[in-house]
Scaffold this active site. Structure first.
Site, PDB file in Angstrom:
ATOM      1  N   TYR A 131      -7.123 -11.225   2.582  1.00  0.00           N
ATOM      2  CA  TYR A 131      -7.170  -9.952   3.311  1.00  0.00           C
ATOM      3  C   TYR A 131      -6.218  -9.979   4.506  1.00  0.00           C
ATOM      4  O   TYR A 131      -5.428  -9.044   4.704  1.00  0.00           O
ATOM      5  CB  TYR A 131      -8.600  -9.694   3.777  1.00  0.00           C
ATOM      6  CG  TYR A 131      -8.773  -8.524   4.716  1.00  0.00           C
ATOM      7  CD1 TYR A 131      -8.898  -7.225   4.233  1.00  0.00           C
ATOM      8  CD2 TYR A 131      -8.846  -8.711   6.101  1.00  0.00           C
ATOM      9  CE1 TYR A 131      -9.071  -6.150   5.086  1.00  0.00           C
ATOM     10  CE2 TYR A 131      -9.019  -7.644   6.966  1.00  0.00           C
ATOM     11  CZ  TYR A 131      -9.130  -6.361   6.454  1.00  0.00           C
ATOM     12  OH  TYR A 131      -9.304  -5.297   7.310  1.00  0.00           O
ATOM     13  N   SER A 171      -4.852  -4.630  10.857  1.00  0.00           N
ATOM     14  CA  SER A 171      -6.057  -5.288  11.371  1.00  0.00           C
ATOM     15  C   SER A 171      -5.682  -6.303  12.435  1.00  0.00           C
ATOM     16  O   SER A 171      -4.554  -6.821  12.452  1.00  0.00           O
ATOM     17  CB  SER A 171      -6.787  -5.997  10.222  1.00  0.00           C
ATOM     18  OG  SER A 171      -7.786  -6.867  10.691  1.00  0.00           O
TER      19      SER A 171
END
Length: 283
Positions: free
Chosen positions: A188, A175
């Site tokens: 995350y 990400s």
């Protein structure tokens, strides 16, 4: 000036359901296939929706047989199966928690029994939880996020590797948060940094075997994770802060997956592609 990019909406469970989203994400391939994965067997985790669905459909169009794992989103999974079959491809799916060793082993065993081998592995399954304060992140949330995002990736890859040969490709979804952080997704973001390190380490480990390992680091992409993670007010402005001024669509990421899966990227390993709307990152 209108700051809204999407309608306000929320979902109350992870990783979310695509059929409940409005507007629906765009998974459709934009071009006719050219047999870039003809005869290959592709395995995708989190393949029922979002980036996973778009990747499954695109791989099918390019000639691959597709197997995907999903958690419990049966309606979405059935739709993805239908879409893959509509491309003329064989498809297999299984429900289960990607973070569980037993599930990883059973899924890979079932894929190999069905298709005989694995040529492409796309580690895509993930979850995320909005928290404004580190002190509000419970041990349960922390361990759950790591179990899905990095432990599951490790376990699926470990199970699949004995069935992969020279020329195979492993692709891991990291990400933009691994590069620039995200102050309301601290656990995350840290898993996505771990994935980046995993890709760089594994690529060196497997280079002599002719198996390539790369990553894709999406920015704000319109997937079920978004309404399942953020307050409705945040969803309405999702993707506004990138240079292109909008959220990306899953089919704008699937093309990166295809490039890394096929022979077009035969001299690329240990690298990361950045479909993120123009955010400049290092590494």
């Amino acid at each position: 000036m209108n700051e809204q990019t999407l309608p306000k909406q929320e979902q109350d469970h992870q990783p979310g359901d695509e059929h409940l989203m409005h507007p629906r994400p765009d998974y459709s391939p934009r071009y006719r296939g050219s047999d870039r994965l003809k005869g290959k067997v592709a395995v995708i985790t989190g393949g029922d929706s979002g980036i996973g669905r778009a990747t499954a459909v695109l791989f099918a169009r390019e000639g691959a047989k597709v197997a995907f794992l999903y958690k419990d989103e049966t309606e979405d999974a059935e739709e993805t199966e239908r879409l893959v079959k509509a491309e003329g491809a064989d498809v297999f799916s299984m429900a289960g928690d990607v973070g569980e060793t037993d599930v990883a082993n059973r899924f890979v065993e079932a894929v190999v029994q069905r298709f005989g081998r694995i040529d492409v592995l796309v580690n895509n399954a993930a979850e995320q939880h909005y928290q404004e304060e580190l002190t509000d992140i419970s041990d349960e949330q922390l361990e759950r996020t790591y179990k899905t995002n990095i432990f599951g990736m490790f376990r699926i890859t470990r199970a699949a590797l004995p069935h992969m040969q020279e020329g195979s490709s492993i692709i891991c979804t990291t990400s933009v948060t691994a590069f620039k952080g995200q102050d309301v997704l601290m656990d995350y973001a840290s898993t996505k940094g771990a994935i980046l390190a995993f890709v760089r380490a594994l690529s060196g480990n497997l280079a002599s075997k002719g198996i390539r390992v790369n990553a894709v680091a999406p920015g704000p992409i319109w997937t079920p994770l978004i309404p399942a993670s953020f307050p409705a007010e945040n969803v309405a402005k999702f993707g506004k802060n990138v240079p292109l001024g909008r959220p990306g669509q899953p089919n704008e990421v699937a093309t990166c997956m295809l490039f890394l899966a096929c022979e077009d990227s035969s001299y690329i390993t240990g690298q990361t592609l950045h479909p993120n709307g123009g955010t400049l990152v290092g590494g």
